[in-house]
Design an enzyme around this catalytic site. Structure first.
Site, PDB file in Angstrom:
ATOM      1  N   CYS A  97      -6.973   7.674   0.847  1.00 50.13           N
ATOM      2  CA  CYS A  97      -5.576   8.003   1.163  1.00 50.13           C
ATOM      3  C   CYS A  97      -4.590   7.152   0.365  1.00 50.13           C
ATOM      4  CB  CYS A  97      -5.307   7.865   2.662  1.00 50.13           C
ATOM      5  SG  CYS A  97      -5.240   6.167   3.254  1.00 50.13           S
ATOM      6  N   ASP A 108      -6.859  -6.586  -0.080  1.00 52.85           N
ATOM      7  CA  ASP A 108      -7.423  -5.240  -0.037  1.00 52.85           C
ATOM      8  C   ASP A 108      -8.802  -5.297   0.613  1.00 52.85           C
ATOM      9  OD1 ASP A 108      -7.139  -2.504  -0.507  1.00 52.85           O
ATOM     10  OD2 ASP A 108      -8.326  -2.598  -2.343  1.00 52.85           O
ATOM     11  N   GLU A 109      -9.236  -4.171   1.157  1.00 51.54           N
ATOM     12  CA  GLU A 109     -10.499  -4.088   1.903  1.00 51.54           C
ATOM     13  C   GLU A 109     -10.501  -5.109   3.043  1.00 51.54           C
ATOM     14  OE1 GLU A 109     -12.105  -1.594   1.258  1.00 51.54           O
ATOM     15  OE2 GLU A 109     -11.952  -1.126  -0.873  1.00 51.54           O
ATOM     16  N   GLN A 160     -10.611  -4.794   6.118  1.00 51.95           N
ATOM     17  CA  GLN A 160     -11.514  -4.540   7.243  1.00 51.95           C
ATOM     18  C   GLN A 160     -12.790  -5.367   7.143  1.00 51.95           C
ATOM     19  OE1 GLN A 160     -10.852  -2.262   4.892  1.00 51.95           O
ATOM     20  NE2 GLN A 160     -12.791  -1.527   4.039  1.00 51.95           N
ATOM     21  N   VAL A 175     -21.855  -0.974   4.238  1.00 51.59           N
ATOM     22  CA  VAL A 175     -22.658  -0.573   3.087  1.00 51.59           C
ATOM     23  C   VAL A 175     -21.671  -0.058   2.054  1.00 51.59           C
ATOM     24  CG1 VAL A 175     -24.418   0.981   2.171  1.00 51.59           C
ATOM     25  CG2 VAL A 175     -24.681   0.021   4.467  1.00 51.59           C
ATOM     26  N   VAL A 176     -21.571  -0.749   0.921  1.00 53.52           N
ATOM     27  CA  VAL A 176     -20.567  -0.397  -0.075  1.00 53.52           C
ATOM     28  C   VAL A 176     -20.919   0.941  -0.709  1.00 53.52           C
ATOM     29  CG1 VAL A 176     -19.435  -1.075  -2.222  1.00 53.52           C
ATOM     30  CG2 VAL A 176     -20.052  -2.805  -0.526  1.00 53.52           C
TER      31      VAL A 176
END
Length: 216
Positions: free
Chosen positions: A13, A86-87, A89, A171-172
């Site tokens: 998004c 960023d990322e 989470q 899991v990337v």
């Protein structure tokens, strides 16, 4: 007043694109930022978007003290006018506490970007702590779409094109991966509940005359 702002949304998004835009706008005004990230699709120490934009970042492993990193940089003559994460989470809850301390004690704006829930619709610990501590939570206005055309609200993990609901939380992977790889797909709630990805929908869509029964 400095703020801790959490920009949230599903995968695909535009979160990373917005993070890069915020950095660009501030850099153009002579401000210097520190960008943290973890497990970016472009590799360690990178902040990238699916539009092909990429910039250098500081990789933030789970045991890194983000507040101490900023204090060390500033005490050694470095400059920091704002922080982007960023990322977010993937951060540990205590690292989110450190971001709040950066805002309160160092007087810097912190802009955190991340998804809220995992492929099982469970909150990431880092996102949960951001919801608890953020001065402001912004839902990104660019809506990702489910394969059916409805607004996508859930992140699904796929293996061989089929949705899975068990496994490690982190899991990337990425969207639009080859079918045989572990990947992710954004779905509306209805199709996430039915575990119906674009691949399984193509393989055999439900007849419009058949109504779902039971727990479907």
């Amino acid at each position: 007043m400095p703020e801790l702002v959490f920009f949230s949304g599903t995968m695909d998004c535009g979160k990373s694109t917005l993070a890069l835009q915020i950095a660009h706008n501030r850099d153009a005004r002579g401000l210097q930022g520190v960008i943290f990230t973890r497990d970016d699709r472009a590799g360690e120490g990178k902040l990238s978007s699916r539009l092909g934009l990429v910039t250098e970042a500081v990789e933030a492993p789970r045991d890194m003290d983000l507040y101490a990193y900023l204090v060390t940089q500033l005490s050694q003559g470095g400059k920091a006018d704002y922080v982007i994460v960023d990322e977010a989470q993937f951060l540990a809850p205590e690292q989110i506490d450190q971001l709040a301390r950066i805002v309160d004690d160092l007087g810097l704006d912190v802009f955190a970007f991340g998804i809220t829930t995992d492929f099982r619709t469970k909150l990431f610990p880092g996102s949960q702590r951001l919801i608890e501590l953020a001065d402001r939570i912004e839902q990104l206005q660019v809506e990702a779409l489910c394969w059916c055309g409805a607004r996508a609200t859930h992140n699904a993990r796929t293996v061989g094109g089929e949705m899975v609901v068990e496994g490690e939380q982190v899991v990337v992977g990425d969207v639009n991966r080859p079918a045989e790889e572990i990947g992710y797909e954004v779905l509306c709630r209805r199709h996430h509940r039915r575990r119906m990805t674009s691949a399984t929908a193509r393989a055999g869509a439900l007849s419009p005359d058949v109504l779902p029964v039971g727990n479907a």
